[in-house]
Design an enzyme around this catalytic site. Structure first.
Site, PDB file in Angstrom:
ATOM      1  N   VAL A  76       0.988  -1.223   0.111  1.00 17.25           N
ATOM      2  CA  VAL A  76       0.005   0.032  -0.141  1.00 17.25           C
ATOM      3  C   VAL A  76       0.943   1.304  -0.119  1.00 17.25           C
ATOM      4  CG1 VAL A  76      -0.389   0.134   2.439  1.00 17.25           C
ATOM      5  CG2 VAL A  76      -2.182   0.787   1.006  1.00 17.25           C
ATOM      6  N   GLY A 183      -6.165   7.409   8.120  1.00 15.70           N
ATOM      7  CA  GLY A 183      -6.581   6.785   6.939  1.00 15.70           C
ATOM      8  C   GLY A 183      -7.208   5.419   7.296  1.00 15.70           C
ATOM      9  N   ILE A 185      -6.081   2.486   7.860  1.00 14.47           N
ATOM     10  CA  ILE A 185      -5.679   1.403   8.749  1.00 14.47           C
ATOM     11  C   ILE A 185      -5.843   2.098  10.174  1.00 14.47           C
ATOM     12  CG2 ILE A 185      -3.602   0.241   9.709  1.00 14.47           C
ATOM     13  CD1 ILE A 185      -2.699   0.301   6.904  1.00 14.47           C
ATOM     14  N   HIS A 332       8.283  -6.105  10.758  1.00 12.62           N
ATOM     15  CA  HIS A 332       7.428  -5.876   9.626  1.00 12.62           C
ATOM     16  C   HIS A 332       6.699  -6.864   9.235  1.00 12.62           C
ATOM     17  CE1 HIS A 332       7.195  -2.662   6.112  1.00 12.62           C
ATOM     18  NE2 HIS A 332       6.036  -2.998   6.346  1.00 12.62           N
ATOM     19  N   ILE A 333       5.857  -7.327  10.185  1.00 14.41           N
ATOM     20  CA  ILE A 333       4.827  -8.413   9.666  1.00 14.41           C
ATOM     21  C   ILE A 333       3.403  -8.053   9.452  1.00 14.41           C
ATOM     22  CG2 ILE A 333       6.235 -10.307  10.827  1.00 14.41           C
ATOM     23  CD1 ILE A 333       4.237 -10.351  13.081  1.00 14.41           C
ATOM     24  N   GLY A 334       2.956  -6.780   9.530  1.00 10.79           N
ATOM     25  CA  GLY A 334       1.650  -6.092   9.636  1.00 10.79           C
ATOM     26  C   GLY A 334       0.923  -6.891   8.774  1.00 10.79           C
TER      27      GLY A 334
HETATM   28  C1  8YV Z   1       4.184  -5.266   3.517  1.00  7.90           C
HETATM   29  C2  8YV Z   1       3.850  -2.820   3.873  1.00  7.90           C
HETATM   30  O1  8YV Z   1       5.375  -5.764   4.142  1.00  7.90           O
HETATM   31  O2  8YV Z   1       2.064  -2.738   2.032  1.00  7.90           O
HETATM   32  C3  8YV Z   1       2.977  -2.145   2.769  1.00  7.90           C
HETATM   33  O3  8YV Z   1       3.188  -0.963   2.360  1.00  7.90           O
HETATM   34  O4  8YV Z   1       4.390  -2.121   4.552  1.00  7.90           O
HETATM   35  C4  8YV Z   1       3.459  -4.271   4.008  1.00  7.90           C
HETATM   36  O5  8YV Z   1       2.400  -4.535   3.818  1.00  7.90           O
HETATM   37  C5  8YV Z   1       4.798  -4.868   2.158  1.00  7.90           C
HETATM   38  O6  8YV Z   1       3.762  -4.671   1.018  1.00  7.90           O
HETATM   39  C6  8YV Z   1       5.418  -6.204   1.389  1.00  7.90           C
HETATM   40  O7  8YV Z   1       5.745  -5.689   0.138  1.00  7.90           O
END
Ligand code: 8YV
Length: 371
Positions: A76, A183, A185, A332-334
């Protein structure tokens, strides 16, 4: 010709391979695509599907040449993509909003709970075999409570009464939840916290907004409050200083890039309550890591939960934030659920296919809005 900078998984690759009009060139390894490989292969491509790790700049676009129609990023966020460089050449940009909103909001709440409830320090007690020696006392392992729905209605003395059994610290159990960035999220995170009993939300949507536009809640805020059965004034836009001063939990959920670099600065952290928790599930660049480590180390902030850190993934295990018992860091596992990543990957594939065919993309960033 479409370049795919990582194997996107069975579903998305199946969609791409089913397109007989597309020649696929796929980076063969399971690690970030090598820049030299990309530059060597991109010439004559009409589309490129890539991730955050692949920088899209003039050099790459020049190498691709005039055939290039679309960049499709599996994210995103798009701060790795030079929008002026795309606009100059009329190249379109596909991205993956919406499909990851729930997964990232889940992780934002997870981090808030982990930080408030000392999960890092307490799990390490178990993991290091120290549980038997850790003497239990009524307030050992305690942290501030995130949920505030039930406490005020319990038949205990009113919250805020110092030294009572329900509230030994004498602090109010009413939580003010803050959002830097408001936004999709952030609003999905708000919805989750309503279920935790939170009734007071403040946010700074655009950190650069003028003071006069920060006065009162907009119609959209009232509409959002009504949607969640909250009082009309439950959601309020405030200045960034007021956000820092009043938040019990401050969620950083704003885009990265130069305009938000180190927006959580030493000065802003100094305004925060010592009982507050900072959560960052957006981009590491928004938070000054050294200033945060200092604030935590000096007890000026209760804790932090970070899904993203400056300079990731090269974060040294010796970094003061990594060492800090009240700072929990996730790599960074969101968006990392099977369901979400599958949806992101298939959207990335569909965007690139639509882009090379000159059709409307399922999710295209409106570049004209950036002029
Ligand atoms: C992912 C993110 O790690 O979408 C994003 O901007 O930061 C995360 O969802 C990433 O997209 C993986 O490429």
């Amino acid at each position: 010709k479409v370049i795919v900078c990582r194997d996107l998984g069975t579903d998305a690759m199946g969609i791409l391979r089913a397109c007989e009009d597309i020649e696929l060139v796929v980076w063969p390894e399971n690690r970030p695509c090598d820049r030299t490989w990309l530059l060597d292969n991109v010439t004559g491509a009409e589309g490129v599907a890539l991730m955050l790790s692949e920088k899209v700049d003039d050099e790459l676009l020049d190498k691709a040449g005039p055939s290039l129609k679309v960049i499709s990023t599996m994210s995103v966020g798009y701060e790795h993509v030079s929008l002026p460089a795309l606009m100059k050449r009329g190249v379109r940009l596909g991205y993956t909003p919406d499909v990851l909103t729930d997964a990232v909001a889940d992780v934002a709440v997870l981090l808030a709970l982990m930080a408030t409830r000392n999960v890092k320090a307490t799990t390490s007690i178990v993991e290091n075999g120290q549980w038997p020696e850790s003497t239990w006392a009524p307030f050992s392992f305690c942290g501030p409570q995130l949920s505030s729905g039930l406490l005020p209605s319990l038949a205990f003395p009113a919250p805020g009464t110092p030294g009572t059994s329900s509230n030994p610290s004498g602090e109010s159990t009413e939580r003010t939840v803050g959002f830097l960035g408001f936004g999709r999220i952030a609003q999905a995170t708000l919805a989750r916290l309503v279920a935790f009993g939170a009734r007071k939300f403040i946010y700074t949507g655009n950190p650069n907004a003028s003071a006069s536009s920060l006065q009162s809640s907009s119609a959209a805020d009232i509409e959002l409050a009504t949607k969640h059965n909250l009082p009309q004034n439950a959601i309020t836009r405030v200045s960034i200083e007021s956000l820092a001063e009043n938040s019990d939990v401050l969620f950083v959920l704003a885009p990265g890039g130069p305009s938000t670099y180190h927006i959580i600065s030493h000065e802003l952290l100094a305004r925060m309550k010592p009982t507050a928790v900072l959560v960052n599930a957006s981009r590491g660049s928004l938070v000054d890591s050294d200033a945060l480590a200092q604030a935590l180390g000096e007890g000026r902030l209760w804790g932090a939960g970070l899904d993203v850190v400056e300079g990731e993934p090269k974060v040294s295990s010796d970094h003061p934030l990594v060492k800090e018992p009240r700072c929990v860091i996730l790599p960074h596992i969101g968006s990392a659920t099977f369901e979400t990543r599958r949806a992101m990957a298939t959207l990335t594939a569909r965007n690139v296919i639509a882009g090379v065919r000159g059709e409307p993309m399922p999710a295209e960033l409106d570049l004209t809005a950036w002029t």
